[in-house]
Design a protein around this motif. Sequence first.
Motif: not given
Length: 336
Positions: A45-62
């Motif tokens: 679950q943590t792997y997937q959470q990190f993936f989704e968090t990274g995706k959201q941060q990327y979309e926010a250009k962070n």
Amino acid sequence: KIPNIRYIFIPAQALHLVHKKQSNKMKRFFSVLLYIAVCTPALSQTYQQFFETGKQQYEAKNYAASIKSYTASLNLNSGIYTTWYNRGQAYYFSGQYDSAIYDYTRTLLLNTKYLDGYFQRGLSYNKIKNHNKAIADYTAGIAIAPSDAQFYYNRGIAYNDNGDTAFALNDYNKAITIRPDYTKAFVNRSQVFFGKKQYQQALADISKAIQLDPAGYEALNNRGVIYNTLNYPDSAIADFDKALALAPNRPKLYVDKAVSLNKKGVLFNDMAIASLEKALAIDPAYKNAYIFRGAIYYDIKNFAASKKDMEKVLQLDPGNKFAVSVLSKISAQPQQ
């Protein structure tokens, strides 16, 4: 991928034997098995959470935060090609092209048919001026998707940057054949024709680009430059005015318009100088505006103003040959 062993069955009798009869080593062994069995779902679950968090941060250009999240995800599961690709994208848009190339390469090792991996690695190679490797990646993409106009277009850019204009033209031709409305391909092919002094072909292509996208100020600017080269200053001025209406804060447009006004003769010098001053109001360090204004001042024998502009050019670009030449001519003028 982390193996899912949530359902390992350890009989109660075995546990009893472990606690009562087996060595301490065996106790530790079964304790580790129990720990993995309990914790594996949380790790997944943590792997997937990190993936989704990274995706959201990327979309926010962070991008910096996104890179950290994707790295954490990869530390838990390095076998997902999209995670490598996504981290590569974050590296690319943060200007870390070598790191991006590494991640795109890992992407392609896991999925050799992934077109976006070849495309983005090609872009990254072009950014670091390794045009041959960029060409190789775009060629690999074309082998997989021979009807994808973007691969031909980008390979054309790499060929052109590498000085292979004949190959560049071939690729722009192919891109346009696949997509007859490919505005950027017409713009780039026009620039190749212009570099070859094939001005009529360049004019035809850039006019087609403007027809496809009338709001593209860069194409209007390019056509104005071609009109200037063909000595059609009125047509050039009309294009520069249209471009300025779309992009009023671009100093180059004012400089190019000044060139057209100067071509119309000495009666238009004041208007040319006024256009150059608008360019400098936007960017006080715009070297070409000083160069051209200084040249006009020299032509009308305002040597003091010309000297001031050329000295400014040398501050911005020490050793500029044109400025040195003009200053030398001014120094040779008889003292008034």
